[in-house]
Design an enzyme around this catalytic site. Structure first.
Site: not given
Ligand code: SAM
Length: 238
Positions: A94, A121, A159, A174
């Site tokens: 994160p 953690e 992709r 896109d």
């Protein structure tokens, strides 16, 4: 491209990797995705990979030994075709650099990626100090492990590999792609009318210039609405 995933839960990738686009891309030899279990590099009868944090605190941390040895073993396994390429090691966390389409495009330029999935953690700091990975976050929220985040990276990157998408132009059109990185405006397929809602006349006109202009206007407004949209509200979105 070769992608190695270093994880405690390789089984989580099974259905995902066999899925339509990824399964076909691997069968066509466009991408080679390998999974390696960190636990295979753990010592002792219990094959322990985690331990309590020094200084106290909740939960367990991944110990540096098994993780670093696992990644080093993966890096040493270089196929002759990639012997000259420097693998790019990514740590899913994160605290990392937010994943955007721009970053996905950067990652897709590498011949070899190694994705490091955390659990519990997270990692002992010495994993970062030793391997110096690029830290990547898939968003400002906390998952229980890096596996789903790694799948997001794999799907977004693969992709962009030439030949993976049926229509090579479709990735360029896109959202977040192209020079100005607009989001896509509304799109329509058959029927021409659904519950009183009609397909905009311009899309049926056959006038390619008008259609392209209309699509660009729609993309510009959708992008502006999205950028203005207050956090937690989707009332402005198409
Ligand atoms: N204690 C960590 C913290 O507060 O940042 C959270 C650890 S999380 C429960 C366990 C693992 O999930 C992380 O090591 C990472 O690999 C993965 N993870 C969780 N959220 C993520 C995110 N937003 N992006 C990428 N990986 C994530």
């Amino acid at each position: 491209m070769r992608i190695d995933v270093v994880t405690l839960f390789p089984e989580m990738f099974q259905g995902f990797l066999e899925g339509s686009l990824l399964g076909a891309a691997q069968a066509a030899g466009l991408v080679d995705i390998r999974l390696t279990n960190i636990r295979d590099f753990a010592q002792g009868p219990h094959r322990q990979v985690d331990d309590k944090p020094y200084g106290g605190g909740p939960g367990m941390l991944l110990m540096p030994g098994p993780v670093v040895e696992c990644v080093e073993s993966v890096l040493a396994d270089a196929p002759p075709s990639l012997a000259a390429s420097k693998p790019h090691v990514l740590m899913l966390t994160p605290a990392g650099r937010p994943l955007t389409q721009e970053l996905v495009e950067e990652l897709a330029r590498h011949d070899r990626l190694v994705l490091l999935c955390g659990r519990y953690e997270g990692f002992d700091q010495r994993v970062t100090d030793t391997l110096k990975p690029e830290a990547i976050s898939i968003g400002d929220y906390v998952l229980s492990g890096g596996e789903v985040a790694a799948m997001v990276v794999i799907e977004a990157v693969t992709r962009l590999i030439p030949g993976v998408l049926g229509d090579a132009a479709s990735a360029d059109d896109d959202s977040f792609s192209g020079v100005d990185r607009l989001v896509e405006g509304p799109q329509y397929t058959r029927p021409r009318e659904f519950r009183g809602l009609r397909v905009p006349e311009v899309l049926l006109s056959g006038d390619h210039r008008r259609i392209a202009d209309w699509r660009r206007e729609q993309a510009l407004s959708a992008t502006q609405r999205r950028d203005r949209s207050p956090v937690g509200s989707d009332s402005d979105l198409p």
